[in-house]
Design a protein around this motif. Structure first.
Motif, PDB file in Angstrom:
ATOM      1  N   ALA A 183     -36.129  81.134 -60.468  1.00  0.00           N
ATOM      2  CA  ALA A 183     -36.365  82.643 -60.917  1.00  0.00           C
ATOM      3  C   ALA A 183     -37.787  82.555 -61.385  1.00  0.00           C
ATOM      4  O   ALA A 183     -38.299  81.740 -62.113  1.00  0.00           O
ATOM      5  N   LEU A 222     -33.503  89.958 -58.067  1.00  0.00           N
ATOM      6  CA  LEU A 222     -32.424  88.845 -58.060  1.00  0.00           C
ATOM      7  C   LEU A 222     -31.022  89.568 -58.210  1.00  0.00           C
ATOM      8  O   LEU A 222     -30.870  90.873 -58.957  1.00  0.00           O
ATOM      9  N   LEU A 247     -29.584  83.020 -64.357  1.00  0.00           N
ATOM     10  CA  LEU A 247     -30.475  83.078 -63.494  1.00  0.00           C
ATOM     11  C   LEU A 247     -30.618  81.642 -62.926  1.00  0.00           C
ATOM     12  O   LEU A 247     -30.388  80.646 -63.555  1.00  0.00           O
ATOM     13  N   VAL A 304     -26.854  84.977 -60.520  1.00  0.00           N
ATOM     14  CA  VAL A 304     -27.818  85.838 -59.414  1.00  0.00           C
ATOM     15  C   VAL A 304     -28.423  84.842 -58.691  1.00  0.00           C
ATOM     16  O   VAL A 304     -28.892  83.884 -59.126  1.00  0.00           O
ATOM     17  N   ARG A 305     -29.269  85.306 -57.494  1.00  0.00           N
ATOM     18  CA  ARG A 305     -29.909  84.786 -56.659  1.00  0.00           C
ATOM     19  C   ARG A 305     -31.163  85.411 -56.249  1.00  0.00           C
ATOM     20  O   ARG A 305     -31.096  87.084 -56.441  1.00  0.00           O
ATOM     21  N   LEU A 306     -32.231  84.850 -55.970  1.00  0.00           N
ATOM     22  CA  LEU A 306     -33.518  85.559 -55.454  1.00  0.00           C
ATOM     23  C   LEU A 306     -33.398  86.107 -54.236  1.00  0.00           C
ATOM     24  O   LEU A 306     -32.848  85.390 -53.213  1.00  0.00           O
TER      25      LEU A 306
END
Length: 116
Positions: A18, A92, A14, A113-115
Protein backbone atom coordinates in the motif's frame (compact mmCIF):
# COMPACT_ATOMS: atom_id res chain seq x y z
CA UNK A 1 -30.59 4.25 19.06
CA UNK A 2 -33.69 2.54 17.62
CA UNK A 3 -34.14 -1.16 18.30
CA UNK A 4 -34.00 -1.98 14.58
CA UNK A 5 -30.54 -0.42 14.09
CA UNK A 6 -27.37 -2.38 14.73
CA UNK A 7 -23.61 -1.72 14.56
CA UNK A 8 -21.12 -3.37 12.24
CA UNK A 9 -17.55 -2.67 13.34
CA UNK A 10 -14.16 -3.82 12.21
CA UNK A 11 -10.99 -2.94 10.36
CA UNK A 12 -9.94 -2.37 6.77
CA UNK A 13 -6.52 -4.05 6.49
CA UNK A 14 -4.04 -2.70 3.95
CA UNK A 15 -1.43 -4.86 2.19
CA UNK A 16 2.35 -4.49 2.49
CA UNK A 17 2.49 -2.75 -0.93
CA UNK A 18 0.00 0.00 0.00
CA UNK A 19 1.20 3.55 -0.66
CA UNK A 20 1.82 6.15 2.02
CA UNK A 21 -0.71 8.92 1.41
CA UNK A 22 -4.17 10.12 2.40
CA UNK A 23 -7.36 8.90 0.77
CA UNK A 24 -11.16 8.70 0.81
CA UNK A 25 -12.33 5.40 2.33
CA UNK A 26 -15.81 4.05 1.65
CA UNK A 27 -17.11 0.92 3.41
CA UNK A 28 -20.42 -0.30 2.01
CA UNK A 29 -22.97 -2.84 3.18
CA UNK A 30 -24.82 -4.32 0.19
CA UNK A 31 -27.72 -6.71 -0.26
CA UNK A 32 -26.14 -9.57 -2.22
CA UNK A 33 -29.16 -11.88 -2.02
CA UNK A 34 -29.62 -12.00 -5.80
CA UNK A 35 -26.74 -12.52 -8.22
CA UNK A 36 -28.62 -11.40 -11.33
CA UNK A 37 -28.12 -7.65 -10.90
CA UNK A 38 -26.30 -4.91 -9.07
CA UNK A 39 -26.28 -5.39 -5.29
CA UNK A 40 -28.37 -2.59 -3.72
CA UNK A 41 -26.61 -0.37 -1.20
CA UNK A 42 -27.99 -0.82 2.33
CA UNK A 43 -25.73 1.70 4.10
CA UNK A 44 -22.21 3.10 3.91
CA UNK A 45 -19.68 5.11 5.81
CA UNK A 46 -17.21 7.45 4.11
CA UNK A 47 -14.14 9.09 5.60
CA UNK A 48 -12.07 11.68 3.76
CA UNK A 49 -8.38 12.46 4.22
CA UNK A 50 -7.56 9.22 6.05
CA UNK A 51 -3.84 8.47 6.40
CA UNK A 52 -2.95 5.14 4.80
CA UNK A 53 0.28 3.17 4.83
CA UNK A 54 1.51 -0.40 4.32
CA UNK A 55 -0.06 -2.84 6.78
CA UNK A 56 -2.40 -0.25 8.33
CA UNK A 57 -5.59 -1.35 10.15
CA UNK A 58 -8.21 1.35 9.68
CA UNK A 59 -11.29 1.07 11.92
CA UNK A 60 -14.82 1.41 10.56
CA UNK A 61 -18.23 1.61 12.23
CA UNK A 62 -21.51 1.26 10.31
CA UNK A 63 -25.03 1.82 11.61
CA UNK A 64 -27.18 -0.67 9.70
CA UNK A 65 -30.84 -1.60 9.70
CA UNK A 66 -31.97 -5.09 10.64
CA UNK A 67 -32.78 -7.13 7.52
CA UNK A 68 -35.31 -9.92 7.01
CA UNK A 69 -34.12 -13.47 7.72
CA UNK A 70 -32.70 -15.02 4.55
CA UNK A 71 -31.21 -11.76 3.30
CA UNK A 72 -27.57 -12.12 2.21
CA UNK A 73 -25.46 -9.09 3.09
CA UNK A 74 -21.85 -8.34 2.24
CA UNK A 75 -19.29 -5.65 2.95
CA UNK A 76 -17.10 -3.96 0.35
CA UNK A 77 -14.42 -1.29 0.61
CA UNK A 78 -12.75 1.15 -1.75
CA UNK A 79 -9.78 3.28 -0.76
CA UNK A 80 -9.94 6.07 -3.32
CA UNK A 81 -6.69 8.00 -3.62
CA UNK A 82 -8.14 10.67 -5.94
CA UNK A 83 -11.17 11.07 -3.66
CA UNK A 84 -13.73 11.23 -6.48
CA UNK A 85 -15.38 7.81 -6.15
CA UNK A 86 -14.02 6.55 -9.48
CA UNK A 87 -11.98 3.32 -9.41
CA UNK A 88 -8.49 3.95 -10.80
CA UNK A 89 -5.08 2.30 -10.86
CA UNK A 90 -3.47 2.92 -7.46
CA UNK A 91 -6.72 2.61 -5.49
CA UNK A 92 -7.24 -0.27 -3.06
CA UNK A 93 -10.37 -2.44 -3.07
CA UNK A 94 -11.80 -5.48 -1.34
CA UNK A 95 -11.88 -8.50 -3.66
CA UNK A 96 -13.35 -11.24 -1.50
CA UNK A 97 -16.81 -11.83 -0.07
CA UNK A 98 -17.21 -10.46 3.47
CA UNK A 99 -20.60 -11.80 4.62
CA UNK A 100 -22.56 -10.15 7.43
CA UNK A 101 -25.61 -11.69 9.16
CA UNK A 102 -28.95 -9.96 8.49
CA UNK A 103 -29.54 -9.07 12.14
CA UNK A 104 -27.59 -8.36 15.31
CA UNK A 105 -24.49 -6.29 15.89
CA UNK A 106 -21.17 -7.55 14.59
CA UNK A 107 -17.64 -6.63 15.68
CA UNK A 108 -14.06 -7.45 14.70
CA UNK A 109 -14.89 -7.80 10.99
CA UNK A 110 -11.76 -7.74 8.82
CA UNK A 111 -11.90 -6.34 5.26
CA UNK A 112 -8.62 -6.96 3.43
CA UNK A 113 -7.99 -4.70 0.42
CA UNK A 114 -5.67 -5.06 -2.57
CA UNK A 115 -3.93 -2.55 -4.79
CA UNK A 116 -5.55 -2.04 -8.19
Amino acid sequence: MAADVRRIRGFVVLPPDAPVTTARIAVELRDVTYADGAAPLVTETVAIGVAIEPGARIPFDLAAPESPAGTALGLACQIDRAGDGVLRTGDLVSTQAIPVPPHGSVSDVIIPVRLV
